[in-house]
Design a protein around this motif. Structure first.
Motif, PDB file in Angstrom:
ATOM      1  N   LEU A 188       0.804  -1.293   0.038  1.00  0.00           N
ATOM      2  CA  LEU A 188      -0.105   0.128  -0.064  1.00  0.00           C
ATOM      3  C   LEU A 188       0.995   1.203  -0.017  1.00  0.00           C
ATOM      4  N   ASP A 208       2.078   1.867  -3.287  1.00  0.00           N
ATOM      5  CA  ASP A 208       1.082   2.371  -4.002  1.00  0.00           C
ATOM      6  C   ASP A 208       1.151   4.019  -3.957  1.00  0.00           C
ATOM      7  N   ASP A 209       0.928   4.386  -2.746  1.00  0.00           N
ATOM      8  CA  ASP A 209       0.917   5.799  -2.163  1.00  0.00           C
ATOM      9  C   ASP A 209       1.963   6.485  -2.771  1.00  0.00           C
ATOM     10  N   ARG A 249       3.852   5.779  -5.461  1.00  0.00           N
ATOM     11  CA  ARG A 249       3.440   5.630  -6.908  1.00  0.00           C
ATOM     12  C   ARG A 249       2.628   6.833  -7.377  1.00  0.00           C
ATOM     13  N   ILE A 250       1.733   6.929  -6.451  1.00  0.00           N
ATOM     14  CA  ILE A 250       0.462   7.928  -6.826  1.00  0.00           C
ATOM     15  C   ILE A 250       1.088   9.357  -6.405  1.00  0.00           C
ATOM     16  N   ASP A 285      -1.542   5.831 -12.766  1.00  0.00           N
ATOM     17  CA  ASP A 285      -1.897   5.748 -11.283  1.00  0.00           C
ATOM     18  C   ASP A 285      -2.481   6.731 -10.716  1.00  0.00           C
ATOM     19  N   THR A 332      -6.818   7.810  -9.260  1.00  0.00           N
ATOM     20  CA  THR A 332      -7.541   8.189  -8.054  1.00  0.00           C
ATOM     21  C   THR A 332      -8.453   9.392  -8.341  1.00  0.00           C
TER      22      THR A 332
END
Lengths: 101, 271, 111
Positions: free
Chosen positions: C17, C20-21, C23-24, C106, C110
């Motif tokens: 996670l 992911d954060d 990358r975002i 990515d 969101t």
């Protein structure tokens, strides 16, 4: 024995200089190709803004001994000039579609 | 078959004559902004944007280009090395000089006002001015000011194939995508006119050449039409052409033709 | 050992996670960077100030592009779908790399 050692060094030095020479000419060859593409696209009026600058930076990098960086820059310039040539090819016809009528 | 014949008999779009092009060009803006009178396009984006127009009118109360006109007037009255004056070369009716340009001259291509000024200076033994020099811009500001109210009247004479070729070259340049960002002039100033690129609204090409040179607040100085072209080409990340290059003169020729009939109202003031 | 397994999974999941954060966050930077995506020049994005209006607002991206490959292609080179698109062909013209576009996608998902 000494003689053998000396000749070993001589051969080593020769190999090194051959290798270095090979790399330098590899740079020259790739640089010349990118520069030729840049000139082609300039002649068609489609040169991008910093292709010539990138090639200049490549020369400076090569001169300062950073061959790896120099080759990356040459590749970037070659990519730009190639893409710009394709753009010129597309636009040879594509512009007509945009004419207000 | 009938369709093929019909299509085959239609002229290619790029081969439409300048006057058909102009009517279509004007019609495009008219259909986008039916409430805006055509004459208003001489005011550029201020024809379309009420808020920006109010700010602009406030600026026009104390025109930032006034000093440039004054300097241009002095340059106009300055004698050249051979004792002649620019008026002897460019014409005695001061309000009729700016409206004669750009024009096509066989074997010379498109002659702009700037080119004509330098040709006169050269012939009189004076140094040619740089096209970005204050002197050149001030003199063109003065000549534009004196010509206010005259209409643009660019001609593409049918008996001069070179004129049509120059016009076509300018038209092609205008509609061609270029640069790393892949934009044509028309992508912003025809297709996206009135829209925002971040905080800036894209102005119409119709009427664009009428108000140059302009004082640009952003730059704190006067710029010529070709300097504006230079800026646009640079912004789409293409290598810009020289000021007064054949490419830019042809674009000026095409764009000025598109604005035929609009009043010259230079010099102007822009953000 | 048996008891440690769920804990281990949790740690792995958390670090995924976090990745992911990250990358975002990088993708968002690329989206707004004027020398990279500069997407705000033409699109309204989240709370980005002074957005342009040339392109559609970037929202509900998962609904509009359920297929990730389609969105990636659109960011990479919009002229594939529409030859006269005003959107720069970011990959074909070397403005963004494929990896950079992946990061941007990515972030776009969101929105």
């Amino acid at each position: 024995m000494d003689r053998a050692r000396v000749s070993k060094h001589v051969i080593g030095a020769l190999l090194v200089s051959l290798f270095a020479g090979g790399c330098a000419s590899e740079f020259d060859r790739r640089f010349d190709e990118a520069e030729r593409l840049r000139q082609d696209v300039a002649a068609r009026g489609y040169e991008w803004i910093n292709t010539a600058d990138i090639l200049e930076q490549a020369q400076a990098s090569e001169a300062s001994g950073d061959l790896a960086a120099a080759l990356v820059l040459v590749e970037q310039a070659r990519f730009q000039a190639t893409a710009a040539l394709l753009q010129a090819d597309r636009e040879a016809e594509a512009w007509k579609r945009r004419v207000v009528r | 078959m009938a369709l093929t014949l019909l299509l085959g008999s239609l002229p290619l779009p790029s081969q439409a004559g300048p006057e058909e092009d102009r009517l279509a060009f004007v019609g495009h803006y008219q259909s986008l902004f039916p409430e805006v009178p055509i004459a208003e396009y001489a005011n550029g984006i201020y024809a379309l944007d009420e808020d920006a127009r109010a700010q602009w009118l406030a600026i026009e109360d104390f025109p930032p280009y006034e000093f440039s006109i004054e300097r241009g007037s002095e340059l106009w009255d300055t004698s050249l090395p051979d004792g002649s004056q620019l008026t002897d070369c460019l014409g005695t009716e001061i309000n009729k000089i700016r409206p004669q340009y750009p024009r096509y001259v066989p074997n010379q291509g498109v002659v702009t006002l700037e080119l004509a000024i330098n040709a006169c200076r050269s012939a009189a033994g004076a140094k040619r001015w740089d096209y970005s020099s204050g002197d050149m811009i001030d003199l063109t500001a003065y000549l534009a000011f004196e010509a206010r109210g005259q209409e643009l009247n660019v001609r593409v004479p049918a008996d001069q194939p070179g004129a049509l070729a120059a016009y076509e070259a300018g038209k092609r340049f205008y509609y061609s995508k270029r640069g790393q960002l892949n934009f044509a002039c028309a992508d912003c100033h025809v297709t996206s006119v009135g829209q925002y690129v971040r905080a800036d609204r894209l102005g119409p090409s119709l009427g664009h050449p009428t108000h140059f040179p302009v004082y640009r607040s952003k730059l704190g100085g006067m710029i010529s039409l070709h300097q504006r072209f230079f800026g646009c080409v640079r912004d789409v990340r293409a290598k810009p052409f020289e000021l007064q290059s054949e490419e830019f003169r042809n674009v000026e020729f095409f764009l000025s033709y598109m604005s035929n009939g609009l009043e010259i109202n230079g010099p102007g003031a822009r953000k | 050992m048996k008891n440690l397994l769920p804990l281990g999974l949790l740690v792995v999941a958390q670090s995924l996670l976090a990745a992911d954060d990250a990358r975002i966050a990088i993708g968002k930077e690329m989206t707004f960077d004027r020398a990279k995506g500069n997407c705000l020049a033409c699109h309204r994005i989240d709370d980005g100030e002074l957005p342009g209006t040339l392109g559609p607002p970037l929202l509900a991206m998962k609904v509009r592009f359920p297929d990730r490959a389609a969105l990636k292609q659109q960011v990479c080179d919009a002229t594939i779908r529409q030859p006269d698109s005003r959107m720069p062909p970011f990959c074909r013209h070397g403005i963004l790399t494929g990896e950079e576009v992946d990061l941007i996608v990515d972030y776009l998902y969101t929105l």
